[in-house]
Design a protein around this motif. Structure first.
Motif, mmCIF file in Angstrom:
data_model
loop_
_atom_site.group_PDB
_atom_site.id
_atom_site.type_symbol
_atom_site.label_atom_id
_atom_site.label_comp_id
_atom_site.label_asym_id
_atom_site.label_seq_id
_atom_site.Cartn_x
_atom_site.Cartn_y
_atom_site.Cartn_z
ATOM 1 N N ILE A 1 -63.229 106.212 -72.814
ATOM 2 C CA ILE A 1 -61.765 105.631 -72.920
ATOM 3 C C ILE A 1 -61.815 104.627 -73.776
ATOM 4 C CG2 ILE A 1 -59.594 105.076 -71.560
ATOM 5 C CD1 ILE A 1 -60.767 106.405 -69.185
ATOM 6 N N ASN A 2 -61.064 104.677 -74.728
ATOM 7 C CA ASN A 2 -60.498 103.203 -75.561
ATOM 8 C C ASN A 2 -59.316 102.969 -75.639
ATOM 9 O OD1 ASN A 2 -60.404 101.653 -77.930
ATOM 10 N ND2 ASN A 2 -62.213 102.658 -78.746
ATOM 11 N N LEU A 3 -59.023 101.826 -75.026
ATOM 12 C CA LEU A 3 -57.810 101.066 -75.238
ATOM 13 C C LEU A 3 -58.111 99.520 -75.266
ATOM 14 C CD1 LEU A 3 -56.433 99.641 -72.262
ATOM 15 C CD2 LEU A 3 -57.244 102.086 -71.776
ATOM 16 N N PRO A 4 -56.972 98.874 -75.788
ATOM 17 C CA PRO A 4 -57.327 97.289 -75.521
ATOM 18 C C PRO A 4 -57.455 96.700 -74.332
ATOM 19 C CG PRO A 4 -55.034 98.160 -76.420
ATOM 20 C CD PRO A 4 -55.657 99.178 -76.206
ATOM 21 N N LYS A 5 -57.990 95.706 -74.243
ATOM 22 C CA LYS A 5 -58.170 94.927 -72.976
ATOM 23 C C LYS A 5 -56.879 93.995 -72.785
ATOM 24 C CE LYS A 5 -63.087 95.031 -72.900
ATOM 25 N NZ LYS A 5 -64.269 94.927 -72.272
ATOM 26 N N THR A 6 -56.391 93.509 -73.896
ATOM 27 C CA THR A 6 -55.169 92.804 -73.917
ATOM 28 C C THR A 6 -54.263 93.090 -74.707
ATOM 29 O OG1 THR A 6 -56.028 91.130 -75.528
ATOM 30 C CG2 THR A 6 -56.723 90.552 -73.152
ATOM 31 N N ALA A 7 -53.020 92.771 -74.569
ATOM 32 C CA ALA A 7 -51.788 93.166 -75.605
ATOM 33 C C ALA A 7 -50.418 92.370 -75.170
ATOM 34 C CB ALA A 7 -51.345 94.736 -75.286
ATOM 35 N N LYS A 8 -49.990 92.310 -76.245
ATOM 36 C CA LYS A 8 -48.505 91.444 -76.063
ATOM 37 C C LYS A 8 -47.483 92.215 -75.443
ATOM 38 C CE LYS A 8 -49.095 88.380 -80.150
ATOM 39 N NZ LYS A 8 -48.666 87.885 -81.423
ATOM 40 N N ALA A 9 -46.874 91.519 -74.559
ATOM 41 C CA ALA A 9 -45.716 92.388 -74.072
ATOM 42 C C ALA A 9 -44.914 93.043 -74.870
ATOM 43 C CB ALA A 9 -44.872 91.424 -73.157
ATOM 44 N N GLY A 10 -44.414 94.230 -74.799
ATOM 45 C CA GLY A 10 -43.727 95.101 -75.624
ATOM 46 C C GLY A 10 -44.275 95.592 -76.747
ATOM 47 N N ALA A 11 -45.651 95.505 -77.060
ATOM 48 C CA ALA A 11 -46.513 95.872 -78.078
ATOM 49 C C ALA A 11 -46.942 97.603 -77.883
ATOM 50 C CB ALA A 11 -47.919 95.350 -78.211
ATOM 51 N N VAL A 12 -46.976 98.255 -78.602
ATOM 52 C CA VAL A 12 -47.519 99.622 -78.889
ATOM 53 C C VAL A 12 -48.670 99.815 -78.801
ATOM 54 C CG1 VAL A 12 -47.228 101.860 -79.804
ATOM 55 C CG2 VAL A 12 -45.248 100.384 -79.473
ATOM 56 N N ILE A 13 -49.558 100.413 -77.728
ATOM 57 C CA ILE A 13 -50.939 100.209 -77.547
ATOM 58 C C ILE A 13 -51.359 101.579 -77.757
ATOM 59 C CG2 ILE A 13 -51.284 98.193 -76.404
ATOM 60 C CD1 ILE A 13 -51.675 100.183 -73.835
ATOM 61 N N GLU A 14 -52.737 101.957 -78.641
ATOM 62 C CA GLU A 14 -53.126 103.288 -78.927
ATOM 63 C C GLU A 14 -54.099 103.589 -77.700
ATOM 64 O OE1 GLU A 14 -54.232 105.858 -82.320
ATOM 65 O OE2 GLU A 14 -55.304 103.995 -82.402
ATOM 66 N N ILE A 15 -54.209 104.611 -77.119
ATOM 67 C CA ILE A 15 -55.260 104.924 -76.110
ATOM 68 C C ILE A 15 -55.962 106.539 -76.394
ATOM 69 C CG2 ILE A 15 -55.564 105.585 -73.646
ATOM 70 C CD1 ILE A 15 -52.826 104.105 -73.100
ATOM 71 N N LYS A 16 -57.281 106.213 -76.505
ATOM 72 C CA LYS A 16 -58.019 107.316 -76.887
ATOM 73 C C LYS A 16 -59.056 107.843 -75.937
ATOM 74 C CE LYS A 16 -58.227 105.747 -81.664
ATOM 75 N NZ LYS A 16 -59.201 105.304 -82.907
ATOM 76 N N THR A 17 -59.100 108.977 -75.523
ATOM 77 C CA THR A 17 -59.868 109.789 -74.449
ATOM 78 C C THR A 17 -60.560 110.921 -75.084
ATOM 79 O OG1 THR A 17 -58.237 111.191 -73.614
ATOM 80 C CG2 THR A 17 -58.162 109.045 -72.899
ATOM 81 N N GLN B 1 -61.683 114.665 -62.248
ATOM 82 C CA GLN B 1 -62.259 113.293 -62.539
ATOM 83 C C GLN B 1 -61.195 112.491 -62.754
ATOM 84 O OE1 GLN B 1 -65.871 113.480 -64.691
ATOM 85 N NE2 GLN B 1 -65.519 111.317 -65.491
ATOM 86 N N THR B 2 -61.343 111.381 -62.213
ATOM 87 C CA THR B 2 -60.416 110.294 -62.386
ATOM 88 C C THR B 2 -61.073 108.934 -62.896
ATOM 89 O OG1 THR B 2 -58.635 111.027 -60.888
ATOM 90 C CG2 THR B 2 -58.688 108.761 -61.312
ATOM 91 N N GLU B 3 -60.677 108.344 -63.723
ATOM 92 C CA GLU B 3 -61.228 106.928 -64.344
ATOM 93 C C GLU B 3 -60.099 106.038 -64.403
ATOM 94 O OE1 GLU B 3 -64.402 106.657 -65.078
ATOM 95 O OE2 GLU B 3 -65.059 108.690 -65.160
ATOM 96 N N GLU B 4 -60.427 104.737 -64.211
ATOM 97 C CA GLU B 4 -59.351 103.714 -64.391
ATOM 98 C C GLU B 4 -59.771 102.645 -65.180
ATOM 99 O OE1 GLU B 4 -58.561 102.353 -60.388
ATOM 100 O OE2 GLU B 4 -57.281 104.182 -59.846
ATOM 101 N N MET B 5 -58.804 102.000 -66.043
ATOM 102 C CA MET B 5 -59.178 100.816 -66.795
ATOM 103 C C MET B 5 -57.796 99.727 -66.480
ATOM 104 S SD MET B 5 -60.870 102.193 -70.264
ATOM 105 C CE MET B 5 -61.600 100.599 -70.639
ATOM 106 N N GLY B 6 -58.050 98.659 -66.840
ATOM 107 C CA GLY B 6 -56.999 97.707 -66.677
ATOM 108 C C GLY B 6 -56.710 97.017 -68.122
ATOM 109 N N ILE B 7 -55.468 96.536 -68.163
ATOM 110 C CA ILE B 7 -54.920 96.116 -69.285
ATOM 111 C C ILE B 7 -54.323 94.622 -68.781
ATOM 112 C CG2 ILE B 7 -52.939 97.310 -69.279
ATOM 113 C CD1 ILE B 7 -53.160 97.244 -72.294
ATOM 114 N N THR B 8 -54.572 93.611 -69.558
ATOM 115 C CA THR B 8 -53.835 92.359 -69.387
ATOM 116 C C THR B 8 -52.786 92.084 -70.427
ATOM 117 O OG1 THR B 8 -55.861 91.311 -68.577
ATOM 118 C CG2 THR B 8 -54.320 89.851 -69.148
ATOM 119 N N VAL B 9 -51.575 92.033 -70.096
ATOM 120 C CA VAL B 9 -50.289 91.762 -71.026
ATOM 121 C C VAL B 9 -50.001 90.122 -71.034
ATOM 122 C CG1 VAL B 9 -47.884 92.316 -71.433
ATOM 123 C CG2 VAL B 9 -49.605 94.063 -70.604
#
Length: 106
Positions: free
Chosen positions: A6-22, A97-105
């Motif tokens: 899984i690839n996603l940003p660890k941090t993002a600005k509030a309201g930003a569109v983030i791309e997630i790849k699995t 299968q379940t995986e979890e990842m956190g993101i900080t806004v």
């Protein structure tokens, strides 16, 4: 257990569109292909994928026998708050299968 990437940003600005790849390793056998003995190899596919963001569904996909082995999915969502994204793949023969990842806004 299958291996999931899984690839996603660890941090993002509030309201930003983030791309997630699995990507998940899975043979995705269609059930239409004959094996070495001439008999059909039983179907074994991932049928559903769901992503939730702090419990709210943000993406869902239904997969079919025509999906490639090792299904790769990419999608976007809006970073609303610091939280956890949960990725769940389910399929034939009780596969789950379940995986979890956190993101900080910020």
């Amino acid at each position: 257990m299958a291996r999931a990437l899984i690839n996603l940003p660890k941090t993002a600005k509030a309201g930003a569109v983030i791309e997630i790849k699995t990507l998940i390793s899975h043979p995705m056998e269609t059930g239409y292909r004959p094996g070495p003995d001439g008999r059909l190899i039983p179907r074994n596919i991932i049928t559903d994928f769901v992503c939730t963001y702090d419990g709210e569904e943000v993406f869902r996909a239904e997969l079919s026998p025509a999906s490639a082995a090792n299904p790769y999915l990419t999608f976007t969502t809006v970073a609303t708050k610091t939280g956890t994204l949960r990725f769940t793949w389910t399929g034939d023969n009780g596969f789950s299968q379940t995986e979890e990842m956190g993101i900080t806004v910020v």
